[in-house]
Design a protein around this motif. Structure first.
Motif, PDB file in Angstrom:
ATOM      1  N   LEU A 125      47.144  38.062  33.228  1.00 20.55           N
ATOM      2  CA  LEU A 125      48.184  38.021  32.196  1.00 20.55           C
ATOM      3  C   LEU A 125      48.803  36.632  32.221  1.00 20.55           C
ATOM      4  O   LEU A 125      49.015  36.062  33.286  1.00 20.55           O
ATOM      5  N   SER A 126      49.086  36.089  31.030  1.00 20.80           N
ATOM      6  CA  SER A 126      49.498  34.680  31.004  1.00 20.80           C
ATOM      7  C   SER A 126      50.873  34.420  31.603  1.00 20.80           C
ATOM      8  O   SER A 126      51.098  33.376  32.162  1.00 20.80           O
ATOM      9  N   GLU A 127      51.828  35.373  31.502  1.00 20.08           N
ATOM     10  CA  GLU A 127      53.159  35.079  32.052  1.00 20.08           C
ATOM     11  C   GLU A 127      53.406  35.777  33.388  1.00 20.08           C
ATOM     12  O   GLU A 127      54.537  35.864  33.833  1.00 20.08           O
ATOM     13  N   ARG A 132      42.076  36.940  29.776  1.00 24.50           N
ATOM     14  CA  ARG A 132      43.469  36.568  30.078  1.00 24.50           C
ATOM     15  C   ARG A 132      44.275  36.872  28.819  1.00 24.50           C
ATOM     16  O   ARG A 132      43.975  36.357  27.737  1.00 24.50           O
ATOM     17  N   LYS A 139      47.925  37.420  26.621  1.00 23.29           N
ATOM     18  CA  LYS A 139      49.331  37.054  26.422  1.00 23.29           C
ATOM     19  C   LYS A 139      50.019  38.242  25.742  1.00 23.29           C
ATOM     20  O   LYS A 139      49.621  38.655  24.656  1.00 23.29           O
ATOM     21  N   ARG A 140      51.041  38.781  26.416  1.00 27.27           N
ATOM     22  CA  ARG A 140      51.762  39.938  25.877  1.00 27.27           C
ATOM     23  C   ARG A 140      52.684  39.542  24.732  1.00 27.27           C
ATOM     24  O   ARG A 140      53.185  38.420  24.699  1.00 27.27           O
ATOM     25  N   ALA A 158      52.346  38.511  21.944  1.00 25.98           N
ATOM     26  CA  ALA A 158      51.995  37.139  21.556  1.00 25.98           C
ATOM     27  C   ALA A 158      52.352  36.826  20.107  1.00 25.98           C
ATOM     28  O   ALA A 158      52.613  35.684  19.765  1.00 25.98           O
ATOM     29  N   PRO A 175      49.558  41.863  21.606  1.00 27.51           N
ATOM     30  CA  PRO A 175      49.084  40.792  22.472  1.00 27.51           C
ATOM     31  C   PRO A 175      47.902  40.077  21.802  1.00 27.51           C
ATOM     32  O   PRO A 175      47.473  40.473  20.724  1.00 27.51           O
ATOM     33  N   GLU A 181      43.855  35.140  25.338  1.00 30.46           N
ATOM     34  CA  GLU A 181      43.896  33.664  25.382  1.00 30.46           C
ATOM     35  C   GLU A 181      42.541  33.096  25.773  1.00 30.46           C
ATOM     36  O   GLU A 181      42.082  32.117  25.193  1.00 30.46           O
ATOM     37  N   HIS A 187      43.038  33.350  17.312  1.00 29.15           N
ATOM     38  CA  HIS A 187      43.197  34.078  18.578  1.00 29.15           C
ATOM     39  C   HIS A 187      42.284  35.304  18.604  1.00 29.15           C
ATOM     40  O   HIS A 187      42.093  35.967  17.574  1.00 29.15           O
TER      41      HIS A 187
END
Length: 195
Positions: free
Chosen positions: A88-90, A102, A104-105, A107, A136, A139, A154
């Motif tokens: 997860l990106s964060e 990977r 991104k929630r 997003a 999301p 990525e 995306h």
């Protein structure tokens, strides 16, 4: 064909209704033991951190990983996409880590930024009108991941072996074709797995 929908939180009834409309038997999965009775599993949209807490509370974490190890198909929509991601990106705390993506929630923004978009999806003959709610996106995706759809540059739908994901909510449309892609995966898997 029996398809389970993880019934801890989120858009459960809508998935069951769409499954039944396609002639599949839909079951709301509330206990880990029920996983043994289903041929495929949908991880519905909802709130991924809440879902993870409930997965832990009800002892689902290892049984879900085992379900995947058994090559049984899993379809993660929206929060379900977050749950299956390796990264997860964060956050350093990914959940099931079943798919080489990977994610991104949230997003595309919060609830008020929900929207519909017409997508070209690999495997579907004509465009699909997709509903995005606090969605999301992917990525990055590993080499074994097949990208099925993108929006605004995306990745919003992808497949890796027996796992299918979408950032959108196919169960909130009258178009059952994306769910049918998953049912086709389940059908192939049940024919391949000796009983």
């Amino acid at each position: 064909m029996t398809i389970g929908v993880l019934g801890l939180q989120g858009a459960v009834a809508e998935h069951i209704n769409q499954l039944e409309s396609l002639g599949a038997h839909g079951v709301i999965v509330k206990t880990p033991e029920q996983l043994e009775q289903v041929d495929g599993l949908i991880l519905p949209g909802g709130e991924s951190t809440t879902m993870r807490k409930l997965i832990d509370r009800y002892g689902f974490l290892e049984p879900l990983k085992q379900f995947s190890k058994n090559q049984k198909p899993i379809f993660g929509t929206c929060a379900g996409m977050v749950l299956v991601a390796n990264e997860l990106s964060e956050s350093t705390d990914a959940h099931l880590q079943l798919m080489d993506i990977r994610v991104k929630r949230n997003a595309f923004g919060r609830q008020k930024e929900s929207f519909e978009a017409v997508l070209e999806i690999k495997g579907l003959d004509t465009p699909f009108s997709a509903v995005f709610i606090r969605a999301p996106y992917i990525e990055t995706a590993g080499n074994n991941v097949e990208v099925l759809a993108t929006f605004d540059g995306h990745i919003v739908a992808a497949k890796q072996h027996h796992i299918l994901t979408s950032a959108f909510h196919p169960e909130l449309t009258g178009d059952t074709r994306f769910l049918q892609l998953f049912l086709n995966m389940v059908k192939e898997a049940t024919q391949a797995i000796p009983k």
